[in-house]
Design an enzyme around this catalytic site. Sequence first.
Site, mmCIF file in Angstrom:
data_model
loop_
_atom_site.group_PDB
_atom_site.id
_atom_site.type_symbol
_atom_site.label_atom_id
_atom_site.label_comp_id
_atom_site.label_asym_id
_atom_site.label_seq_id
_atom_site.Cartn_x
_atom_site.Cartn_y
_atom_site.Cartn_z
ATOM 1 C CG ASP A 100 -2.632 -3.219 -10.469
ATOM 2 O OD1 ASP A 100 -1.868 -2.486 -11.124
ATOM 3 O OD2 ASP A 100 -3.858 -3.041 -10.426
ATOM 4 C CG PHE A 104 -8.505 -6.841 -12.185
ATOM 5 C CD1 PHE A 104 -9.239 -8.016 -12.084
ATOM 6 C CD2 PHE A 104 -9.117 -5.642 -11.825
ATOM 7 C CE1 PHE A 104 -10.551 -8.001 -11.637
ATOM 8 C CE2 PHE A 104 -10.426 -5.621 -11.378
ATOM 9 C CZ PHE A 104 -11.156 -6.799 -11.290
ATOM 10 C CG ASP A 279 -5.722 -4.647 -3.105
ATOM 11 O OD1 ASP A 279 -5.487 -5.865 -3.252
ATOM 12 O OD2 ASP A 279 -6.389 -3.992 -3.929
ATOM 13 C CB CYS A 317 -12.492 4.989 15.096
ATOM 14 S SG CYS A 317 -11.300 5.458 13.824
ATOM 15 C CB CYS A 319 -9.560 8.293 12.313
ATOM 16 S SG CYS A 319 -11.294 8.568 11.927
ATOM 17 C CB CYS A 322 -13.866 8.714 14.998
ATOM 18 S SG CYS A 322 -14.587 7.675 13.707
ATOM 19 C CG HIS A 348 -14.133 5.692 10.149
ATOM 20 N ND1 HIS A 348 -13.624 5.340 11.373
ATOM 21 C CD2 HIS A 348 -14.956 4.668 9.781
ATOM 22 C CE1 HIS A 348 -14.123 4.192 11.754
ATOM 23 N NE2 HIS A 348 -14.941 3.749 10.812
#
Lengths: 394, 394
Positions: A100, A104, A279, A317, A319, A322, A348
Site C-alpha cells: 500500500d 491510510f 486484502d 478444510c 490445512c 484442520c 486456517h
Amino acid sequence: MTSLPGEPPARFRLEAVDAASGARAGTLLTRHGPVQTPVFMPVGTQATVKTLEPRDLTDLGADILLVNTYHLMLRPGAKAIREFGGVHAFMGWDRAVLSDSGGFQVLSLASLRKIREEGVTFRSHLDGSAHELSPESAIEIQTLLGVDVMMSFDECLQFPATEEEAALSMERTVRWARRGLAHRAQLAQGGESVPALFGIVQGGTYPHLRARCAEALREEPFEGFSLGGLWVGEPAPTSHALVAGDTALLPEDKPRYLMGVGTPLDLLAAVAHGVDMFDCVLPTRNARKGTVLTSRGRLVVKNAAYAKDTRPLDPDCDCYACQRFSRAYIRHLFAAGEILGMRLASLHAVTFMVKTMRQARAAIVEGRYDTFRNAFEERYTSGEGLVPALRESA
Amino acid sequence: MTSLPGEPPARFRLEAVDAASGARAGTLLTRHGPVQTPVFMPVGTQATVKTLEPRDLTDLGADILLVNTYHLMLRPGAKAIREFGGVHAFMGWDRAVLSDSGGFQVLSLASLRKIREEGVTFRSHLDGSAHELSPESAIEIQTLLGVDVMMSFDECLQFPATEEEAALSMERTVRWARRGLAHRAQLAQGGESVPALFGIVQGGTYPHLRARCAEALREEPFEGFSLGGLWVGEPAPTSHALVAGDTALLPEDKPRYLMGVGTPLDLLAAVAHGVDMFDCVLPTRNARKGTVLTSRGRLVVKNAAYAKDTRPLDPDCDCYACQRFSRAYIRHLFAAGEILGMRLASLHAVTFMVKTMRQARAAIVEGRYDTFRNAFEERYTSGEGLVPALRESA
C-alpha cells in the site's frame, strides 16, 4: 510523460468472464510469478504475515501478499530493505508482493500529521520521529522496497464527509496519482527497476465523484486500479452499489483491487461486480484472538463449549491445523496462552480466505459462479456444528 | 509384587560405549517408536513445545518430547486427555512422550502446598483449586495421559539443605518410588496399559546419600533412572562429580536421564559420564526472548548490532530458520514484536540441541567422542562471527 520505457512491470490477462454474474478470472503476471485472480492477499504488515512462515503461505497456495509501506519505512527502513536486495529477500518470500502507499496508516496511526498539496508530514507512532510522505516519496519508498505492485499515494477521506470535502480530496488524489506516475517514469528513465502502479478511486460515498475519479484515472497508464475509501462505516448496500459503479467505469483489461475488504460474503459479492483482488487483516487478527472463519460460519474456538470437541476447526478444510488438530486442542492452547493456538488459527484463517477465492476462480472459469456463490452462502450461514456465539467479537 | 506382567513398556538397548570417555549410545524402544540416545528432549510443558508444531519436531529429528504432569492435570485435566485417547492424539504427536511426575512444579509453582508421608496437597497456581499428588496418584495421572515413560513422584529438595534434611528427603523419595512401582503393577494387573517408569536419584549434594539412593533404586524393576536435584545452585565441579558418582552406581543396561540440564557443554560433559537423556527449557525460553545458542556460542539476535547482518543465526545449521532467514530479518521481527521471531528462534534452538546430541551419538558409535567434544567446545567458545554480548541474559 508518464509512460514507462520497455516491458511493463506487470501485465493482466483476463481469462474468463462468468456470463450470468460478470465475475472475472484472470492472471496478473508479475516479476515474481503469476497471480491468479480473483485473489485474497494475506497481509504481511511488518514484512511477516503474523505467526506464519513463507513456506506456510506457499503451501496453502498464496501467490501474492501485501506489505505496509508506512510500517516498513519506519522499521527497518526502506533503504535497509533495499540493501538486502528488496523485501522478497528480506522476508524470504519469492512470490509476488504488493504494497500500500502508506496513506491510510499515516492518517490512522501517525501523530501530528499535516496534509498539504505537497504531501503529508507526520511523526512516527513508534518514536515520534519526523517523516514525510508525498506522491513522489511514496513511489520512491515502494521502489526501494522492491515490491511487484505499488499503490499511488492517496488522501484517505474520513467518514462521513461532506460532498465538498469528498470532491476536494478526490481531486487531490487524482493530482497525486498523476504526480506518482510521472515520478515513476522519471525513476525508470534513470535506470531504476520500478514496480507496477495502481491508481486509487476515491470520492467517498458520492457516486458521481467516484465516477469522475475513475474516468480521470483510467486515462492514465496505470497497470491496475484500486477502490479506496469503502467499508469505512457506510451501509452495506451503499458499499456494494459503489463497487459496482466503480468497476463499470474501469477498463476491462486491468485488474481491480478492493482495498481492506472484508468478510467472505463481501468478497463474493464484489467478485460478482468484477473485482479481482482483495486484502483484509480481520481474518488473521480475529484468529489471533481465538475466532476463525469456517465454511459453516464464524467459530469462536476459545469458547469453553469446544473443550471436548474432537472435530477440526473446519471439516471442509485441508490445512494442517484442520488435518491434524481438534477444536478441543486448539481451545486448550488459547486457554493456556500458547502461541501455537494463534498460529494454527491463523493458518486456517488465511487458508480459508485464499482457498475461497481459488474456488471462486474455478467456478468462474467453469461458468457456474452464481451456483457456487449460493452454495457457499448457504453453507456459510448455516452455522452447522457451531456453538452459537455468546457475544460478537467481530 | 512390583514387577509387571507381560512385555515391558519400554526396553533399552545399549549399542556402543566409547572406550576413551565412557559415553554411551543406545536406543530406548517405546510404544511410540525408538528413541536414539544420547538424546535431548524438547519440553512441551502444556502439551505444546512453545511456538512449534509436531511436524517441526519430526522434521528436525526429535523422537521424544517431554510434557509436565502438573500443568496437564490442572488444564485440561488428565481425564480429559484420556477421553481424547491420550496425550499423543490430543497434541497430534505420534512419537514418544515422557512426563515428569509433577513433584518439581508442585514445589515451585503451587501455593499452600503441604508435604506429608502420604503425598502433597496443594492449591493450583491457576485458580487456587485444591489438589493432591501422591506416589500413587502421580502414577495414575501419568497413565491417564498415556505417556510412554513416566517418572516416580519424588520430593525435590531445596538448595542448600543440611545433610539431615537431604537424608530424610532421599529416604522418602525411595519409599515413594517403591509405592509408585507397586501401584503401577496393580494398575497393570487391572488391565491398564502402563508407561515405563523411572526411579529418581536424590540426596542433594551429598555423594554418600545419592549413592545410597542409587543402590536402593537399582534393586527395583524400573525401566530407567533419573538424576534429580542437580544444577540447582551448587558449583559446577560438584554437579559433574555427582553425575559421575550416580551413573557409576546405576545399571549399565538401563537409561539414565539428567533432569532439567542444561547448556550444550554441560550435556556433553554428562554424556561422557554415561548419561543418556536430557531436557531443558532454557534453549526455548531464551529463544523466545531473542537469544539463541549456535555452534559458535550464544547469539543475542535482538541486539541492534545484527540489524544489517545477512548471515543466518548459525552457519552450521540446516534448520528452516537458518536456511531461509538472516539475523537482520529475525532481529527485525523481535524489534517489531512479531511472533514469527520467537518461532524461528525456537525452531533453531531446539534443532541445535537435538542435533548436537545426534552428532554426539554418531561420534560415540564411531569411537571418537572426545575428539568430537573437543572440537565442539572449541567452536562453541570461539564466539566467531558473534557480537560480544553487552550483558548476560542467560
